[in-house]
Design an enzyme around this catalytic site. Structure first.
Site, PDB file in Angstrom:
ATOM      1  CG  PHE A  23      39.492  45.214  40.245  1.00  0.00           C
ATOM      2  CD1 PHE A  23      39.688  46.001  39.120  1.00  0.00           C
ATOM      3  CD2 PHE A  23      40.317  45.403  41.339  1.00  0.00           C
ATOM      4  CE1 PHE A  23      40.700  46.964  39.087  1.00  0.00           C
ATOM      5  CE2 PHE A  23      41.335  46.360  41.310  1.00  0.00           C
ATOM      6  CZ  PHE A  23      41.518  47.146  40.191  1.00  0.00           C
ATOM      7  CG  ASP A  73      41.429  38.958  44.438  1.00  0.00           C
ATOM      8  OD1 ASP A  73      41.522  39.425  45.593  1.00  0.00           O
ATOM      9  OD2 ASP A  73      41.641  39.620  43.411  1.00  0.00           O
ATOM     10  CE  LYS A  94      40.813  47.435  47.820  1.00  0.00           C
ATOM     11  NZ  LYS A  94      40.908  46.512  46.699  1.00  0.00           N
TER      12      LYS A  94
HETATM   13  C1  LIG Z   1      41.691  46.309  45.459  1.00  0.00           C
HETATM   14  C2  LIG Z   1      41.700  44.954  44.886  1.00  0.00           C
HETATM   15  C3  LIG Z   1      42.839  44.444  44.245  1.00  0.00           C
HETATM   16  C4  LIG Z   1      44.073  45.290  43.988  1.00  0.00           C
HETATM   17  O1  LIG Z   1      44.686  45.658  45.174  1.00  0.00           O
HETATM   18  P1  LIG Z   1      45.829  46.789  45.169  1.00  0.00           P
HETATM   19  O2  LIG Z   1      46.296  46.821  46.573  1.00  0.00           O
HETATM   20  O3  LIG Z   1      45.179  48.071  44.716  1.00  0.00           O
HETATM   21  O4  LIG Z   1      46.875  46.355  44.218  1.00  0.00           O
HETATM   22  C5  LIG Z   1      42.816  43.137  43.799  1.00  0.00           C
HETATM   23  N1  LIG Z   1      41.726  42.363  43.981  1.00  0.00           N
HETATM   24  C6  LIG Z   1      40.624  42.818  44.596  1.00  0.00           C
HETATM   25  C7  LIG Z   1      39.461  41.906  44.784  1.00  0.00           C
HETATM   26  C8  LIG Z   1      40.564  44.132  45.054  1.00  0.00           C
HETATM   27  O5  LIG Z   1      39.458  44.581  45.636  1.00  0.00           O
END
Ligand SMILES: *Cc1c(COP(=O)(O)O)cnc(C)c1O
Length: 404
Positions: free
Chosen positions: A141, A226, A255
């Site tokens: 994700f 990521d 986050k």
């Molecule tokens: C939450 C998340 C995102 C997206 O972050 P947003 O601040 O909602 O745009 C991208 N990558 C990972 C692994 C995430 O957990």
């Protein structure tokens, strides 16, 4: 005072029905105040929060140092754009660089934006040699903006929004043979979460990240990690890659980055970062004084209070509780996956019923990927809070009908 009244949850919900776009499933609760791992609703009911701020509030609700830093900064300067130097941004960048791989930072406001920056940088970096493809992994994700969404190898998020951005190639998770086959002279980068969050707290197979790093280096592709969810102490290190003795070329984090204040960052090695010249990429609010002061205060809190170590102990305490329920109800518990305060409990049944039952009993948790209970508790949650919440959680699981 500006207009914040004390209306009931019901009144707020009615207002949302009329004026807020219904793109979220929301629980019928309006939250008004938080402190550490406790949070209160408009009716004064208290909840224990095992999922504070979707992982953003990594040191709990309203951490005192962050509150103080933001309070002070908001009276000095709320926002100045990146046409000026801002001391807090430089300091925050240095702190992040020194706690990761010595790279340079680009600041933005969210995870998706950080990944957009990483994807753009990887393509710009590969442009002269004709490398534009980005390889990502199934069940990953990366966010909801178009390139981040295209990078997210989960068709359910694409439906209705096609066509996706071209140039993304998907590999099965934890599959080195597929990576051997896919990484070629068209590959700009491999983009991967070291531990998949939304996909269900999926840990890398032994040796996977290490070999993937080698493959990228051998074949001239960049490795982008990521760490939007895993970063800033979540897994028992500042960044999850540090468990594996490797370094990425680019890392994204958001986050938890600023202790609950909106912030995102892309950190790139100095050589890769040099591709970005003035004018090539930007974010108006990125690296603003409030977010950077909050980020600095978050790192200071984690260090002053020994919270990286604490996070490991928290994870092990949850593991103890989960082992107990696994031995009681092997029919319901499929797997326990824990790394620091990144906690997954995979059930053999749909986990969403557990979420709603826990809410009724005053415990906030999350379910993801259908069957996985996901907890992203604060690093500074107390033992008694863990025990109290786990009793609620285990009671709810105990009362479930038999699984397979
Ligand atoms: C939450 C998340 C995102 C997206 O972050 P947003 O601040 O909602 O745009 C991208 N990558 C990972 C692994 C995430 O957990």
């Amino acid at each position: 005072m500006s207009q914040v009244t004390n209306q009931s949850s019901t009144e707020t919900m009615a207002q949302f029905d009329r004026y807020v776009i219904a793109n979220y499933r929301r629980y019928p609760v309006c939250l008004v105040r938080g402190e550490g791992s406790w949070i209160w609703d408009a009716e004064g009911r208290r909840y224990l929060d095992f999922f504070p701020g979707w992982g953003c509030n990594i040191i709990g609700h309203c951490p005192p140092r962050v509150v103080e830093a933001v309070r002070e900064q908001v009276g000095l300067l709320i926002h100045v754009p990146n046409t000026w130097y801002i001391e807090a941004q430089g300091q925050f960048a240095q702190m992040l660089s020194e706690r990761s791989f010595g790279g340079q930072c680009f600041f933005c406001n969210s995870g998706a934006e950080a990944n957009e920056a990483a994807i753009k940088l990887a393509r710009a970096h590969g442009h002269a040699s004709g490398r534009s493809n980005i390889i990502t992994v199934e069940h990953g994700f990366h966010g909801r903006t178009y390139a981040a969404l295209s990078a997210t190898a989960q068709p359910k998020y694409h439906v209705g929004f096609e066509p996706m951005v071209p140039g993304f190639v998907y590999a099965p998770h934890n599959d080195l043979t597929a990576m051997e086959r896919l990484i070629d002279d068209k590959t700009a980068a491999v983009l991967i979460e070291p531990i998949q969050g939304e996909g269900g707290i999926n840990l890398p197979a032994p040796g996977y990240l290490e070999r993937l790093r080698e493959l990228c280096t051998e074949r001239g592709a960049l490795l982008i990690l990521d760490e939007v969810q895993t970063g800033l102490g979540r897994t028992g290190e500042w960044f999850a890659y540090q468990h594996y003795g490797i370094e990425p070329d680019i890392l994204t984090c958001a986050k938890a980055l600023a202790g609950g204040v909106a912030a995102g960052v892309m950190i790139a090695s100095r050589t890769v970062a040099a591709t970005l010249k003035p004018g090539m990429h930007a974010s108006t609010f990125g690296g603003n004084p409030l977010a950077c002061r909050a980020g600095i205060a978050t790192i200071e809190t984690v260090e002053a209070d020994g919270l990286i170590e604490r996070g490991k102990a928290v994870g092990e305490r949850f593991r103890g509780h989960f082992e107990r329920i696994r031995s009681e109800r092997p029919d319901l518990v499929k797997e326990i996956r824990i790394m620091g305060v990144m906690i997954g409990l995979e059930l053999t049944i749909d986990a969403s019923v557990v979420v709603s039952e826990c809410l009724i009993k005053g415990l906030l948790i999350n379910a993801t990927h259908g069957t996985v209970i996901r907890l992203l508790p604060a690093l500074n949650i107390a033992d008694e809070q863990i025990d109290e919440g786990c009793e609620i959680l285990l009671d709810v699981i105990r009362s479930l009908p038999r699984g397979d």
